[in-house]
Each structure stands twice: as C-alpha cells, then as structure tokens.
Scaffold this motif. Structure first.
Motif, PDB file in Angstrom:
ATOM      1  N   ASP A  75     -46.016  75.332  15.218  1.00 47.02           N
ATOM      2  CA  ASP A  75     -46.702  76.406  15.461  1.00 47.02           C
ATOM      3  C   ASP A  75     -46.976  76.507  17.010  1.00 47.02           C
ATOM      4  N   TRP A  76     -47.286  75.450  17.596  1.00 45.23           N
ATOM      5  CA  TRP A  76     -47.553  75.236  19.042  1.00 45.23           C
ATOM      6  C   TRP A  76     -46.163  75.430  19.705  1.00 45.23           C
ATOM      7  N   LEU A  77     -44.899  74.823  19.247  1.00 44.39           N
ATOM      8  CA  LEU A  77     -44.004  74.993  19.809  1.00 44.39           C
ATOM      9  C   LEU A  77     -43.369  76.418  19.846  1.00 44.39           C
ATOM     10  N   LYS A  78     -43.936  77.364  19.024  1.00 45.75           N
ATOM     11  CA  LYS A  78     -43.448  78.667  19.217  1.00 45.75           C
ATOM     12  C   LYS A  78     -43.967  79.332  20.162  1.00 45.75           C
ATOM     13  N   ASP A  79     -44.978  79.003  20.825  1.00 52.50           N
ATOM     14  CA  ASP A  79     -45.595  79.406  22.172  1.00 52.50           C
ATOM     15  C   ASP A  79     -46.002  78.399  23.055  1.00 52.50           C
ATOM     16  N   PRO A  80     -45.205  77.603  23.458  1.00 50.08           N
ATOM     17  CA  PRO A  80     -45.692  76.322  24.288  1.00 50.08           C
ATOM     18  C   PRO A  80     -46.558  76.767  25.605  1.00 50.08           C
ATOM     19  N   THR A  81     -46.244  77.918  26.115  1.00 50.78           N
ATOM     20  CA  THR A  81     -47.118  78.220  27.426  1.00 50.78           C
ATOM     21  C   THR A  81     -48.578  78.375  27.193  1.00 50.78           C
ATOM     22  N   ARG A  82     -48.947  78.845  26.021  1.00 55.92           N
ATOM     23  CA  ARG A  82     -50.035  79.296  25.465  1.00 55.92           C
ATOM     24  C   ARG A  82     -51.004  77.996  25.125  1.00 55.92           C
ATOM     25  N   HIS A  83     -50.244  76.959  24.464  1.00 57.94           N
ATOM     26  CA  HIS A  83     -50.662  75.654  23.774  1.00 57.94           C
ATOM     27  C   HIS A  83     -50.610  74.442  24.794  1.00 57.94           C
ATOM     28  N   PHE A  84     -50.118  74.414  25.877  1.00 61.24           N
ATOM     29  CA  PHE A  84     -49.776  73.480  26.515  1.00 61.24           C
ATOM     30  C   PHE A  84     -49.854  73.645  27.897  1.00 61.24           C
ATOM     31  N   PRO A  85     -50.446  72.545  28.793  1.00 60.62           N
ATOM     32  CA  PRO A  85     -50.489  72.701  30.336  1.00 60.62           C
ATOM     33  C   PRO A  85     -49.052  72.659  31.046  1.00 60.62           C
ATOM     34  N   PRO A  86     -48.876  73.050  32.131  1.00 50.91           N
ATOM     35  CA  PRO A  86     -47.691  72.842  32.867  1.00 50.91           C
ATOM     36  C   PRO A  86     -47.183  71.465  32.984  1.00 50.91           C
ATOM     37  N   GLU A  93     -40.755  76.095  28.338  1.00 49.95           N
ATOM     38  CA  GLU A  93     -39.868  77.300  27.496  1.00 49.95           C
ATOM     39  C   GLU A  93     -38.595  76.785  27.405  1.00 49.95           C
ATOM     40  N   GLN A  94     -37.895  76.281  28.620  1.00 49.23           N
ATOM     41  CA  GLN A  94     -36.465  75.905  28.481  1.00 49.23           C
ATOM     42  C   GLN A  94     -36.390  74.550  28.046  1.00 49.23           C
ATOM     43  N   ASP A  95     -36.947  73.655  28.289  1.00 52.28           N
ATOM     44  CA  ASP A  95     -36.574  72.112  28.020  1.00 52.28           C
ATOM     45  C   ASP A  95     -37.539  71.774  26.876  1.00 52.28           C
ATOM     46  N   GLY A  96     -38.776  72.283  26.492  1.00 50.51           N
ATOM     47  CA  GLY A  96     -39.549  72.059  25.406  1.00 50.51           C
ATOM     48  C   GLY A  96     -40.703  71.268  26.280  1.00 50.51           C
ATOM     49  N   VAL A  97     -41.565  70.760  25.082  1.00 48.43           N
ATOM     50  CA  VAL A  97     -42.814  70.137  25.362  1.00 48.43           C
ATOM     51  C   VAL A  97     -42.853  68.543  25.435  1.00 48.43           C
ATOM     52  N   TYR A 124     -39.664  68.394  23.339  1.00 45.02           N
ATOM     53  CA  TYR A 124     -39.150  69.039  22.073  1.00 45.02           C
ATOM     54  C   TYR A 124     -39.459  70.284  22.069  1.00 45.02           C
ATOM     55  N   ARG A 125     -38.555  71.385  21.529  1.00 47.36           N
ATOM     56  CA  ARG A 125     -38.484  72.486  21.122  1.00 47.36           C
ATOM     57  C   ARG A 125     -38.011  72.909  19.921  1.00 47.36           C
ATOM     58  N   ARG A 126     -38.443  74.217  19.548  1.00 51.75           N
ATOM     59  CA  ARG A 126     -38.009  74.589  18.019  1.00 51.75           C
ATOM     60  C   ARG A 126     -36.530  74.865  18.150  1.00 51.75           C
ATOM     61  N   ASP A 127     -35.950  74.707  16.765  1.00 46.68           N
ATOM     62  CA  ASP A 127     -34.329  75.132  16.802  1.00 46.68           C
ATOM     63  C   ASP A 127     -34.740  76.439  15.804  1.00 46.68           C
ATOM     64  N   GLU A 128     -34.573  77.440  16.501  1.00 46.83           N
ATOM     65  CA  GLU A 128     -34.956  78.805  15.950  1.00 46.83           C
ATOM     66  C   GLU A 128     -33.857  79.258  14.871  1.00 46.83           C
ATOM     67  N   ARG A 129     -32.629  78.774  15.282  1.00 50.24           N
ATOM     68  CA  ARG A 129     -31.325  79.260  14.185  1.00 50.24           C
ATOM     69  C   ARG A 129     -31.706  78.639  13.089  1.00 50.24           C
ATOM     70  N   ARG A 130     -31.975  77.363  13.025  1.00 47.64           N
ATOM     71  CA  ARG A 130     -32.513  76.346  11.747  1.00 47.64           C
ATOM     72  C   ARG A 130     -33.631  76.908  11.189  1.00 47.64           C
TER      73      ARG A 130
END
Length: 99
Positions: free
Chosen positions: A20-31, A38-42, A82-88
C-alpha cells in the motif's frame, strides 16, 4: 492457479502495508538523498523505519514480496530501493478475480 509464494506474501499485514505504501511513495515516505521515490523506489531503510522494525526483519518481508514478484529491488550505491511491479500485481488481481 495462484502460486503459493504470492498467497504467502499477501497473508501478512505488514507486507500488505508495504504494498500500500509503495503505491503512493511520495505520500508515505520522506524525500531521499539517493534515488527518486517514484522512479527508483523507496530505500529499504525507510521501509524498515516505517514498519518500526530492524532492517533485517523488514528485509525478510521485502524478500518474500520480491520472491512473489510483487515488488522489484534496485541497488543504488549501498542501498536497495523497492517499488511495486504493477504488471505482476495486475496479473495476481486477475487470478484472484477468477476464484
């Protein structure tokens, strides 16, 4: 048929929070200093901090999600991001809908 590793990954509240957090990382994690959220993950360190657990414990959750193909890790310097694999994830949703 849904692979057992996917069911195992989804059968844990902490792993569901990570997804869930990785779905919207800028909302859930600091810079981050390295890597774009968004591009590289958290960074795994931020995920561990948000879970309130040690890096090795969080790493086990990330490993389970990675093995299920639900997230992808990318090494930048000494850190893994880490980032989500949306296709999977879409594929798994389709399999679940067939039940």
């Amino acid at each position: 048929m849904i692979p057992v590793d996917v069911l195992k990954a989804l059968a844990n509240d902490r792993r569901l929070h990570i997804l869930d957090w990785l779905k919207d990382p800028t909302r859930h994690f600091p810079p981050q200093v390295d890597g774009d959220l968004e591009q590289d993950g958290v960074c795994a360190l931020f995920i561990a901090e948000k879970l309130g657990m040690s890096q090795p414990s969080a790493g086990e959750h990330l490993k389970v999600l990675s093995q299920a193909g639900l997230i992808q890790g990318r090494r930048i310097k000494q850190w893994v991001f880490y980032r989500r694999d949306e296709r999977r994830i879409a594929e798994v949703r389709g399999l679940l809908a067939e039940l």
